[in-house]
Design a protein around this motif. Sequence first.
Motif, PDB file in Angstrom:
ATOM      1  N   UNK A   1      22.525  -6.629  43.285  1.00  0.00           N
ATOM      2  CA  UNK A   1      21.382  -7.272  42.620  1.00  0.00           C
ATOM      3  C   UNK A   1      20.106  -6.974  43.413  1.00  0.00           C
ATOM      4  N   UNK A   2      20.178  -7.118  44.737  1.00  0.00           N
ATOM      5  CA  UNK A   2      18.996  -6.850  45.574  1.00  0.00           C
ATOM      6  C   UNK A   2      18.619  -5.370  45.547  1.00  0.00           C
ATOM      7  N   UNK A   3      19.627  -4.511  45.552  1.00  0.00           N
ATOM      8  CA  UNK A   3      19.367  -3.061  45.499  1.00  0.00           C
ATOM      9  C   UNK A   3      18.660  -2.690  44.204  1.00  0.00           C
ATOM     10  N   UNK A   4      19.095  -3.296  43.093  1.00  0.00           N
ATOM     11  CA  UNK A   4      18.466  -3.030  41.788  1.00  0.00           C
ATOM     12  C   UNK A   4      17.008  -3.485  41.821  1.00  0.00           C
ATOM     13  N   UNK A   5      16.794  -4.710  42.354  1.00  0.00           N
ATOM     14  CA  UNK A   5      15.421  -5.246  42.422  1.00  0.00           C
ATOM     15  C   UNK A   5      14.528  -4.320  43.241  1.00  0.00           C
TER      16      UNK A   5
ATOM     17  N   UNK B   1      22.083  -0.878  33.958  1.00  0.00           N
ATOM     18  CA  UNK B   1      22.972  -1.816  33.280  1.00  0.00           C
ATOM     19  C   UNK B   1      23.917  -2.367  34.338  1.00  0.00           C
ATOM     20  N   UNK B   2      23.853  -3.680  34.570  1.00  0.00           N
ATOM     21  CA  UNK B   2      24.563  -4.252  35.707  1.00  0.00           C
ATOM     22  C   UNK B   2      25.470  -5.402  35.257  1.00  0.00           C
ATOM     23  N   UNK B   3      26.748  -5.355  35.644  1.00  0.00           N
ATOM     24  CA  UNK B   3      27.677  -6.446  35.294  1.00  0.00           C
ATOM     25  C   UNK B   3      27.127  -7.756  35.853  1.00  0.00           C
ATOM     26  N   UNK B   4      27.206  -8.825  35.061  1.00  0.00           N
ATOM     27  CA  UNK B   4      26.595 -10.098  35.492  1.00  0.00           C
ATOM     28  C   UNK B   4      27.231 -10.675  36.751  1.00  0.00           C
ATOM     29  N   UNK B   5      28.457 -10.238  37.093  1.00  0.00           N
ATOM     30  CA  UNK B   5      29.087 -10.784  38.298  1.00  0.00           C
ATOM     31  C   UNK B   5      28.991  -9.834  39.498  1.00  0.00           C
ATOM     32  N   UNK B   6      28.146  -8.833  39.409  1.00  0.00           N
ATOM     33  CA  UNK B   6      27.998  -7.906  40.532  1.00  0.00           C
ATOM     34  C   UNK B   6      27.542  -8.624  41.805  1.00  0.00           C
ATOM     35  N   UNK B   7      27.914  -8.031  42.943  1.00  0.00           N
ATOM     36  CA  UNK B   7      27.614  -8.610  44.261  1.00  0.00           C
ATOM     37  C   UNK B   7      26.111  -8.712  44.528  1.00  0.00           C
TER      38      UNK B   7
END
Length: 396
Positions: free
Chosen positions: A140-144, A130-136
């Motif tokens: 985002x790349x780490x999650x992907x 679950x990731x805040x939409x304004x995360x750095x």
Amino acid sequence: MSSKGLNQFLSTNIEDLKNKGLYNVINPLQGPNGATIQIAGRSLLNLSSNNYLGLATDSRLIEASVKAVQTFGAGAGAVRTINGTMELHIELEEKLAAFKHTEAVIVYQSGFNCNMAAISAVMDKKDAILSDELNHASIIDGCRLSGAKTIRFNHSDMDDLREKAKAAKESGLYNKIMVITDGVFSMDGDIAKLPEIVEIAEEYDLITYVDDAHGSGVLGKGAGTVKHFGLSDRIDFQIGTLSKAIGVVGGYVAGSNQLIEWLKLRSRPFLFSTALPPASIAACIASVDILMKDEELIQQLWANGDFLKSELSRLGFNVGHSETPITPCIIGDEVTTQQFSQRLYEEGVYAKAIVFPTVPKGTGRIRNMPTAAHTREMLEQVVSIYEKVGKEMSLI
Ligand code: PMP
């Protein structure tokens, strides 16, 4: 001879960025990144660095770096797990753990690297994040990279987070679920609602991950956003950078002994990329020593942030809802924002325009980053230039 397909891809896309006003021009500095900077032979008041405490140019860090180069050499010579770990790396990790009030710390080559390393070391395709939409971008790349299902929640919207956490948990589809947020959001300067995030996490058994790149050295007497809220023993991952308030380069994860042990065994940038050089590590140690002894720089940073915010707001600028020294000045339209930044530059202030897609359309802004190294006179000069340009462009 390069491929025709590549040439066409590059020309079309570069042209497209130029047409959309998104082509970034880099102005190289002719000296250090301090309160003032030198570009193309001109001295400018600098409001664009992340050098929050002014430590990037501090003589104590420079001396520590020089000494380390002479003792340990210019490079670490290997990855951490082969023989690139010097006593300096261990000293820094122990010091950071004490500073962050956690059992242990692992240091990486950058904050960006940290998010690539840490998320994918524990999450995989059977998990959800679950990731805040304004995360750095690095989150985002780490999650992907991890392959986990990323579920975005509306920015700092705790009802949305709760609903999505409940749905993810009750679906039974995932082995593990993580909630991940910036501690301080760097575009607006607002602080994550960590007490509520922790409550939701405890209710739905979520792993908690806070990237405190902009909170460390700024909040919680320097120890960061998690300490600010008194949650040090309730957050699993605390990410910090060594490149912003600390003033050097690198990133780290602070957490339990067992988590750090696992990251040392399994996180890929630690295993496959050369360790940070001795000069940088020694400078970081000197920086953490300063922060642990003395709150003066942090107080100066906040005083400067408060001054700039209240003065720009008095002039009639929209400074948004920042809760930290980060001082956005929201102009709106993208082209006007760029023109405003350009006029500030011509008048002697270096403050970059931030526009879509980094921030939502129509919320173009100048992001001002005051630091502890700015004097009151410098900031007064900034305010009077803002007033002049703002009136000239009919923005105030
Ligand atoms: N996380 C966040 C929230 C950041 O703002 C940044 C830097 N822009 C990073 C990570 C990356 O840190 P570094 O510059 O040390 O790679």
